[in-house]
Design an enzyme around this catalytic site. Structure first.
Site, PDB file in Angstrom:
ATOM      1  N   GLY A  54       0.819  -1.250  -0.130  1.00 54.16           N
ATOM      2  CA  GLY A  54       0.187   0.123  -0.109  1.00 54.16           C
ATOM      3  C   GLY A  54       0.975   1.131   0.214  1.00 54.16           C
ATOM      4  O   GLY A  54       1.810   1.362   0.820  1.00 54.16           O
ATOM      5  N   ALA A  55       0.592   2.151  -0.834  1.00 51.87           N
ATOM      6  CA  ALA A  55       1.521   3.182  -1.081  1.00 51.87           C
ATOM      7  C   ALA A  55       1.788   4.060   0.248  1.00 51.87           C
ATOM      8  O   ALA A  55       3.265   4.156   0.249  1.00 51.87           O
ATOM      9  CB  ALA A  55       0.885   4.246  -2.147  1.00 51.87           C
ATOM     10  N   ARG A  90      10.219  -1.099  -4.879  1.00 53.00           N
ATOM     11  CA  ARG A  90       9.025  -1.119  -5.632  1.00 53.00           C
ATOM     12  C   ARG A  90       8.932   0.146  -6.339  1.00 53.00           C
ATOM     13  O   ARG A  90       9.224   1.319  -6.004  1.00 53.00           O
ATOM     14  CB  ARG A  90       7.811  -1.201  -4.786  1.00 53.00           C
ATOM     15  CG  ARG A  90       7.835  -2.721  -3.951  1.00 53.00           C
ATOM     16  CD  ARG A  90       6.496  -3.033  -3.186  1.00 53.00           C
ATOM     17  NE  ARG A  90       5.626  -3.118  -4.572  1.00 53.00           N
ATOM     18  CZ  ARG A  90       4.094  -3.537  -4.267  1.00 53.00           C
ATOM     19  NH1 ARG A  90       3.811  -3.339  -3.009  1.00 53.00           N
ATOM     20  NH2 ARG A  90       3.336  -3.967  -5.177  1.00 53.00           N
ATOM     21  N   GLN A 203      -5.418  -9.009  -2.274  1.00 47.75           N
ATOM     22  CA  GLN A 203      -5.507  -7.987  -1.268  1.00 47.75           C
ATOM     23  C   GLN A 203      -6.787  -7.641  -0.667  1.00 47.75           C
ATOM     24  O   GLN A 203      -7.018  -7.322   0.557  1.00 47.75           O
ATOM     25  CB  GLN A 203      -4.753  -6.618  -1.658  1.00 47.75           C
ATOM     26  CG  GLN A 203      -3.456  -6.852  -1.789  1.00 47.75           C
ATOM     27  CD  GLN A 203      -2.589  -7.143  -3.137  1.00 47.75           C
ATOM     28  OE1 GLN A 203      -3.742  -7.598  -3.911  1.00 47.75           O
ATOM     29  NE2 GLN A 203      -1.861  -6.451  -3.706  1.00 47.75           N
ATOM     30  N   ASP A 244      -1.645   4.567  -6.254  1.00 48.06           N
ATOM     31  CA  ASP A 244      -0.085   4.438  -5.984  1.00 48.06           C
ATOM     32  C   ASP A 244       0.645   5.757  -6.628  1.00 48.06           C
ATOM     33  O   ASP A 244       1.653   5.886  -6.264  1.00 48.06           O
ATOM     34  CB  ASP A 244       0.387   3.311  -6.635  1.00 48.06           C
ATOM     35  CG  ASP A 244       0.005   2.072  -5.947  1.00 48.06           C
ATOM     36  OD1 ASP A 244      -1.083   1.646  -6.226  1.00 48.06           O
ATOM     37  OD2 ASP A 244       0.733   1.724  -4.833  1.00 48.06           O
ATOM     38  N   ASN A 254      -3.123   2.607 -10.441  1.00 50.94           N
ATOM     39  CA  ASN A 254      -3.523   1.739  -9.111  1.00 50.94           C
ATOM     40  C   ASN A 254      -3.610   0.289  -9.423  1.00 50.94           C
ATOM     41  O   ASN A 254      -3.077   0.035 -10.649  1.00 50.94           O
ATOM     42  CB  ASN A 254      -4.868   1.937  -8.683  1.00 50.94           C
ATOM     43  CG  ASN A 254      -5.326   1.600  -7.177  1.00 50.94           C
ATOM     44  OD1 ASN A 254      -4.673   1.685  -6.418  1.00 50.94           O
ATOM     45  ND2 ASN A 254      -6.622   0.999  -7.324  1.00 50.94           N
TER      46      ASN A 254
HETATM   47  O1  MRU Z   1       0.544  -4.000  -4.500  1.00 52.83           O
HETATM   48  P1  MRU Z   1       0.122  -3.429  -3.369  1.00 52.83           P
HETATM   49  O2  MRU Z   1      -0.882  -4.102  -2.688  1.00 52.83           O
HETATM   50  O3  MRU Z   1       0.917  -2.292  -2.482  1.00 52.83           O
HETATM   51  O4  MRU Z   1      -1.216  -2.149  -4.022  1.00 52.83           O
HETATM   52  C1  MRU Z   1      -1.789  -1.595  -3.308  1.00 52.83           C
HETATM   53  C2  MRU Z   1      -2.671  -0.592  -4.102  1.00 52.83           C
HETATM   54  O5  MRU Z   1      -2.710  -0.834  -5.296  1.00 52.83           O
HETATM   55  C3  MRU Z   1      -3.453   0.379  -3.394  1.00 52.83           C
HETATM   56  O6  MRU Z   1      -4.580   0.718  -3.714  1.00 52.83           O
HETATM   57  C4  MRU Z   1      -2.692   1.806  -3.464  1.00 52.83           C
HETATM   58  O7  MRU Z   1      -1.616   1.376  -2.926  1.00 52.83           O
HETATM   59  C5  MRU Z   1      -3.234   2.834  -2.316  1.00 52.83           C
HETATM   60  S1  MRU Z   1      -3.016   2.454  -0.891  1.00 52.83           S
HETATM   61  C6  MRU Z   1      -4.024   3.668   0.095  1.00 52.83           C
END
Ligand code: MRU
Length: 367
Positions: A54-55, A90, A203, A244, A254
């Protein structure tokens, strides 16, 4: 937010000021376990294998990871090396680089012997700021949900569809997409959430359904392909997703599959909102075309993790041995498909003017 009545954040400093504790998200929803990070390598590993994800949470973890790096060696060269090392774990979520640049700005001017303690304090401030920012996103998003609730027959829930996990587990607390939902639920507004399972890492199934359930928010897990059908049949009042990275023109990166949800929402007239903190806007990019898209291991597509009937957690193959697989982890939704942005400063149209109206201090520097 609460897990079984206990308030949690996703990351917090260890008591010894020499470690950081995270919830291990690779173990959820089957086990609630924490991991103690003691080195910058531990923090980088946690980001890479998605023990944290998550970002906003990636950014907070990188900030604490830099503090751990500086405990070992606070020299200029190690500061630079550690920032570069953490940043490459990442590529898509800009919050990772944003948090590291915030750390660099605060720490580089300081004498080396004061950097480690200042780094812990700054990482803590970034984490606290994320909590308050997400809380405010929730307050603004609450107004949106309340307005929709007022158009519905009394007693019927507002149906929100969300993709991936942009919940409190993706941030330090509250979440971005989920914060309006928690605020609405806590204010007594009936809300129900359609939760996309979000292949390949699931997720939605593993994290969003888990955290909504622990907070008592009614929700239903659906396969990723069900959203369009539900929208066609009037079962979705609005979509709220996280992001993201948002380019200066409002294009949104996203989790893979977000674009398809936005297309379906556009076709069916369902409002499609993106919730984001200021740290997710990449003012250097003129459009989403240049957002780097992470390509992850084919194994994530070829295998599924789940709990067996004896309670153990196992990974099983779901394709014929040798099947090739591709795994782009994010996609870009063009801003024309986005109804609006929900930010800590209010709600904006999803375009350059909308963003600059909320962040006028960026007028000179935006791409
Ligand atoms: O690969 P991830 O689980 O890190 O991806 C997360 C997402 O795509 C979320 O929607 C994004 O990071 C926003 S979190 C507030």
């Amino acid at each position: 937010m609460n897990i079984n009545g206990t308030a949690y954040r996703t990351i917090w400093p260890g008591d010894d000021q020499a470690s950081v504790v995270i919830i291990d998200q690779t173990k959820l929803p089957h086990r609630l376990e924490t991991v103690t990070l003691r080195t910058v390598e531990d923090a980088a590993h946690a980001i890479l294998v998605m023990q944290v994800r998550g970002a906003p949470l990636i950014g907070a973890t990188a900030a604490y990871g830099l503090a751990l790096a500086l405990l070992a060696d606070a020299s200029d060269s190690h500061l630079d090396r550690s920032i570069a090392f953490l940043a490459k774990q990442r590529p898509t979520a800009v919050n990772l680089r944003w948090a590291l640049e915030e750390m660099r700005r605060a720490l580089a001017p300081l004498p080396a012997d004061t950097r480690a303690s200042a780094a812990f304090a700054k990482a803590g401030a970034i984490a606290d700021d994320d909590v308050e920012t997400c809380r405010r996103i929730g307050v603004h998003g609450l107004a949106l949900i309340r307005a929709i609730a007022e158009t519905k027959p009394a007693g019927t829930a507002v149906n929100v569809l969300t993709h991936c996990n942009a919940g409190w587990l993706a941030c330090v607390d509250w979440g971005t997409a989920t914060s309006p939902i928690y605020h609405a639920h806590d204010a007594g507004i009936a809300v129900h959430v359609w939760v996309d399972e979000t292949r390949p890492r699931n997720q939605g199934a593993a994290l969003t359904a888990y955290e909504l359930g622990r907070h008592g928010v009614p929700h239903t897990l659906i396969v990723d392909n069900a959203g369009g059908h539900l929208m066609q049949h009037g079962k979705v009042d609005l979509c709220i997703v996280g992001t993201d990275r948002v380019a200066a023109n409002g294009d949104v990166a996203n989790k893979i599959g977000t674009y398809l949800k936005a297309l379906a929402a556009h076709d069916t007239g369902v409002p499609f909102y993106v919730a984001l903190p200021y740290s997710t806007i990449d003012w250097t990019l003129a459009s989403g075309r240049d957002i780097p898209i992470e390509e992850r291991s084919a194994d994530e597509v070829l295998k599924l993790q789940g709990q067996l009937t004896d309670g153990s957690v196992a990974s099983v193959a779901i394709a014929a041995p040798g099947s090739p697989a591709a795994n782009p982890a994010f996609d870009v939704t063009p801003q024309r498909l986005v109804t609006g942005f929900i930010t800590e400063r209010g709600i904006a149209s999803a375009d350059r003017n909308g963003l600059l109206a909320l962040y006028p201090e960026r007028r000179e520097s935006a791409a």
